[in-house]
Design a protein around this motif. Structure first.
Motif, PDB file in Angstrom:
ATOM      1  N   ASN A 186     -13.285 118.388  73.350  1.00 34.67           N
ATOM      2  CA  ASN A 186     -13.005 119.004  73.245  1.00 34.67           C
ATOM      3  C   ASN A 186     -11.909 118.152  72.035  1.00 34.67           C
ATOM      4  O   ASN A 186     -10.736 117.662  72.621  1.00 34.67           O
ATOM      5  CB  ASN A 186     -12.495 119.890  74.462  1.00 34.67           C
ATOM      6  CG  ASN A 186     -11.855 121.029  73.346  1.00 34.67           C
ATOM      7  OD1 ASN A 186     -11.829 121.158  72.271  1.00 34.67           O
ATOM      8  ND2 ASN A 186     -11.803 122.111  73.962  1.00 34.67           N
ATOM      9  N   ASN A 187     -12.052 118.199  70.937  1.00 36.99           N
ATOM     10  CA  ASN A 187     -10.883 117.308  70.367  1.00 36.99           C
ATOM     11  C   ASN A 187     -10.227 118.540  70.202  1.00 36.99           C
ATOM     12  O   ASN A 187      -9.432 117.969  68.990  1.00 36.99           O
ATOM     13  CB  ASN A 187     -11.804 117.005  68.914  1.00 36.99           C
ATOM     14  CG  ASN A 187     -12.685 118.403  68.248  1.00 36.99           C
ATOM     15  OD1 ASN A 187     -12.295 119.339  68.298  1.00 36.99           O
ATOM     16  ND2 ASN A 187     -13.576 117.648  66.970  1.00 36.99           N
ATOM     17  N   ASP A 188     -10.562 119.717  70.841  1.00 38.35           N
ATOM     18  CA  ASP A 188      -9.009 120.177  70.066  1.00 38.35           C
ATOM     19  C   ASP A 188      -7.803 119.624  70.986  1.00 38.35           C
ATOM     20  O   ASP A 188      -6.242 120.455  71.343  1.00 38.35           O
ATOM     21  CB  ASP A 188      -9.221 122.078  70.372  1.00 38.35           C
ATOM     22  CG  ASP A 188      -9.852 122.395  69.777  1.00 38.35           C
ATOM     23  OD1 ASP A 188     -10.131 122.376  68.514  1.00 38.35           O
ATOM     24  OD2 ASP A 188     -10.937 123.445  69.870  1.00 38.35           O
ATOM     25  N   MET A 189      -8.474 118.665  72.357  1.00 36.34           N
ATOM     26  CA  MET A 189      -7.129 118.437  72.948  1.00 36.34           C
ATOM     27  C   MET A 189      -6.303 117.851  72.538  1.00 36.34           C
ATOM     28  O   MET A 189      -5.722 116.884  71.899  1.00 36.34           O
ATOM     29  CB  MET A 189      -8.126 117.292  74.324  1.00 36.34           C
ATOM     30  CG  MET A 189      -7.052 116.708  74.624  1.00 36.34           C
ATOM     31  SD  MET A 189      -6.669 117.282  76.232  1.00 36.34           S
ATOM     32  CE  MET A 189      -5.948 115.781  76.925  1.00 36.34           C
ATOM     33  N   TYR A 249     -10.694 114.209  75.225  1.00 31.90           N
ATOM     34  CA  TYR A 249     -10.565 114.286  73.780  1.00 31.90           C
ATOM     35  C   TYR A 249     -12.352 114.320  73.260  1.00 31.90           C
ATOM     36  O   TYR A 249     -12.449 115.381  72.390  1.00 31.90           O
ATOM     37  CB  TYR A 249     -10.087 113.358  73.057  1.00 31.90           C
ATOM     38  CG  TYR A 249      -9.822 113.733  71.694  1.00 31.90           C
ATOM     39  CD1 TYR A 249      -8.874 114.912  70.520  1.00 31.90           C
ATOM     40  CD2 TYR A 249     -10.982 113.052  70.262  1.00 31.90           C
ATOM     41  CE1 TYR A 249      -9.203 114.797  69.494  1.00 31.90           C
ATOM     42  CE2 TYR A 249     -10.819 113.520  69.855  1.00 31.90           C
ATOM     43  CZ  TYR A 249      -9.973 114.217  68.744  1.00 31.90           C
ATOM     44  OH  TYR A 249     -10.228 113.900  67.670  1.00 31.90           O
ATOM     45  N   THR A 250     -12.805 113.551  73.746  1.00 25.81           N
ATOM     46  CA  THR A 250     -14.333 114.253  73.325  1.00 25.81           C
ATOM     47  C   THR A 250     -14.879 114.398  74.114  1.00 25.81           C
ATOM     48  O   THR A 250     -16.114 115.135  72.977  1.00 25.81           O
ATOM     49  CB  THR A 250     -14.789 112.504  74.004  1.00 25.81           C
ATOM     50  OG1 THR A 250     -15.055 112.610  75.058  1.00 25.81           O
ATOM     51  CG2 THR A 250     -14.504 111.172  73.447  1.00 25.81           C
ATOM     52  N   THR A 287       0.841 112.966  74.687  1.00 25.80           N
ATOM     53  CA  THR A 287       0.220 113.956  72.910  1.00 25.80           C
ATOM     54  C   THR A 287      -0.839 112.977  73.544  1.00 25.80           C
ATOM     55  O   THR A 287      -1.060 111.613  74.045  1.00 25.80           O
ATOM     56  CB  THR A 287       0.361 113.328  71.919  1.00 25.80           C
ATOM     57  OG1 THR A 287       1.230 112.223  71.699  1.00 25.80           O
ATOM     58  CG2 THR A 287       2.058 113.934  71.211  1.00 25.80           C
ATOM     59  N   VAL A 288      -1.979 112.861  73.196  1.00 26.65           N
ATOM     60  CA  VAL A 288      -3.268 111.933  72.506  1.00 26.65           C
ATOM     61  C   VAL A 288      -3.310 110.504  72.797  1.00 26.65           C
ATOM     62  O   VAL A 288      -3.432 109.624  72.879  1.00 26.65           O
ATOM     63  CB  VAL A 288      -4.344 112.773  72.692  1.00 26.65           C
ATOM     64  CG1 VAL A 288      -4.522 113.652  72.953  1.00 26.65           C
ATOM     65  CG2 VAL A 288      -4.215 112.743  70.912  1.00 26.65           C
ATOM     66  N   MET A 296      -6.317 105.943  71.012  1.00 23.88           N
ATOM     67  CA  MET A 296      -6.112 106.829  71.746  1.00 23.88           C
ATOM     68  C   MET A 296      -5.765 106.439  72.800  1.00 23.88           C
ATOM     69  O   MET A 296      -6.248 105.538  73.462  1.00 23.88           O
ATOM     70  CB  MET A 296      -6.920 108.428  72.037  1.00 23.88           C
ATOM     71  CG  MET A 296      -6.909 109.216  70.461  1.00 23.88           C
ATOM     72  SD  MET A 296      -8.125 110.446  71.077  1.00 23.88           S
ATOM     73  CE  MET A 296      -7.990 111.099  69.503  1.00 23.88           C
ATOM     74  N   TYR A 317      -6.920 109.931  78.256  1.00 26.19           N
ATOM     75  CA  TYR A 317      -7.112 111.272  77.527  1.00 26.19           C
ATOM     76  C   TYR A 317      -8.575 111.100  77.254  1.00 26.19           C
ATOM     77  O   TYR A 317      -9.312 112.038  76.193  1.00 26.19           O
ATOM     78  CB  TYR A 317      -6.037 111.874  76.662  1.00 26.19           C
ATOM     79  CG  TYR A 317      -4.749 112.473  78.029  1.00 26.19           C
ATOM     80  CD1 TYR A 317      -4.759 112.748  78.643  1.00 26.19           C
ATOM     81  CD2 TYR A 317      -3.611 111.268  77.315  1.00 26.19           C
ATOM     82  CE1 TYR A 317      -3.799 113.212  79.774  1.00 26.19           C
ATOM     83  CE2 TYR A 317      -2.247 111.216  78.230  1.00 26.19           C
ATOM     84  CZ  TYR A 317      -2.804 111.949  79.584  1.00 26.19           C
ATOM     85  OH  TYR A 317      -1.648 111.823  80.256  1.00 26.19           O
ATOM     86  N   TYR A 318      -8.845 109.757  75.884  1.00 30.01           N
ATOM     87  CA  TYR A 318      -9.841 110.057  75.701  1.00 30.01           C
ATOM     88  C   TYR A 318     -11.331 110.321  75.904  1.00 30.01           C
ATOM     89  O   TYR A 318     -11.149 111.242  74.986  1.00 30.01           O
ATOM     90  CB  TYR A 318      -9.898 108.660  75.707  1.00 30.01           C
ATOM     91  CG  TYR A 318     -11.436 108.008  74.351  1.00 30.01           C
ATOM     92  CD1 TYR A 318     -11.157 108.594  73.023  1.00 30.01           C
ATOM     93  CD2 TYR A 318     -12.270 107.428  75.151  1.00 30.01           C
ATOM     94  CE1 TYR A 318     -12.155 107.861  72.395  1.00 30.01           C
ATOM     95  CE2 TYR A 318     -13.640 107.104  74.051  1.00 30.01           C
ATOM     96  CZ  TYR A 318     -13.872 107.548  72.229  1.00 30.01           C
ATOM     97  OH  TYR A 318     -14.561 107.602  71.563  1.00 30.01           O
ATOM     98  N   VAL A 353      -4.258 121.577  74.814  1.00 26.95           N
ATOM     99  CA  VAL A 353      -5.067 122.704  73.309  1.00 26.95           C
ATOM    100  C   VAL A 353      -4.484 122.828  72.364  1.00 26.95           C
ATOM    101  O   VAL A 353      -3.452 123.069  72.129  1.00 26.95           O
ATOM    102  CB  VAL A 353      -6.625 123.217  74.409  1.00 26.95           C
ATOM    103  CG1 VAL A 353      -7.104 122.237  74.676  1.00 26.95           C
ATOM    104  CG2 VAL A 353      -6.131 124.216  73.670  1.00 26.95           C
TER     105      VAL A 353
END
Length: 252
Positions: free
Chosen positions: A77-80, A74-75, A167-168, A66, A70-71, A96
């Motif tokens: 909220n993995n809807d990121m 993401y940790t 995007t991530v 990733m 943005y990592y 999200v």
């Protein structure tokens, strides 16, 4: 008797005033909480500066591939799904994605209640989709996608032709090719939200319809194989009207 009625009316007026005051306080309090929440998220994003992005630019990545920027989010909220930004506007938010399009309508990044919600990617979209569709509220305090409606003025478009949607996993820069409105449920509704994974026929159909409805000509026409980005919010000119900005991906 008249005095009693007058007293009752005065009490009712005071109660109405207090209710209105509470409503106004809650509105601005929630708006402030929302702003503070997003400000905290922006602090966590490790974005490279414009000067970092050269012809030989290679984005920094986390161990899982990733984008490093943005990592951390993401940790949390993995809807990121990514980050949307229109330079020189208030639109600068995480995006999200959930399995339905209602979940984040009134939830924040941490999945707690927030009336303004958060920009979210249509549940139908995937990394292989032809068109990423992002929705957000048009808030009266100017937050979320309120600035999007400024594209009804071509002069605004001329100075805001480019959008950034990362995007991530990948950075993305887009050029606006159409700006239009459509009313959900109307006889002539353009169901732009149905165009995510498209073959050539549906891709051309989407582009043609978007440009036909566009408030002005941009001189840009995507061709099949281009990655598209569609931003959508409420317009408020009529009931259930949507304001839509469509863009095509360009080289970073």
């Amino acid at each position: 008797m008249i005095m009693k009625i007058r007293t009752i009316i005065q009490v009712l007026l005071v109660l109405i005033f207090l209710l209105c005051a509470v409503f106004v306080f809650r509105y601005f309090y929630n708006a402030k909480q929302s702003q503070d929440s997003f400000a905290e998220l922006k602090e966590l994003v490790k974005k490279e500066t414009t000067e970092d992005i050269t012809d030989n630019y290679i984005p920094k990545r986390a161990e899982n591939g990733m984008l490093e920027a943005y990592y951390e989010l993401y940790t949390r909220n993995n809807d990121m799904a990514g980050w949307i930004n229109i330079p020189d506007t208030s639109i600068d938010y995480p995006v999200v994605q959930y399995s339905d399009n209602n979940f984040y309508l009134h939830r924040d990044f941490n999945k707690k209640h927030q009336s303004s919600g958060i920009p979210f990617l249509d549940f139908q979209c995937s990394e292989n989709s032809s068109n990423d569709i992002i929705y957000a509220h048009n808030m009266k305090n100017g937050s979320m996608f309120a600035s999007l409606t400024k594209y009804d003025n071509k002069a605004f478009y001329e100075t805001h032709k480019q959008l950034i949607y990362d995007t991530v996993y990948d950075k993305g820069r887009y050029m606006v090719f159409a700006v239009f409105t459509t009313t959900v449920g109307s006889k002539n509704e353009f169901k732009y939200y149905e165009y995510t994974d498209m073959d050539k026929e549906h891709f051309d159909e989407y582009v043609k319809k978007a440009k036909e409805l566009s408030l002005y000509e941009t001189g840009i026409t995507p061709t099949y194989g281009d990655r598209l980005l569609t931003l959508s919010t409420c317009a408020y000119h009529t009931s259930d009207e949507r304001f839509v900005v469509a863009a095509k991906r360009i080289k970073y």
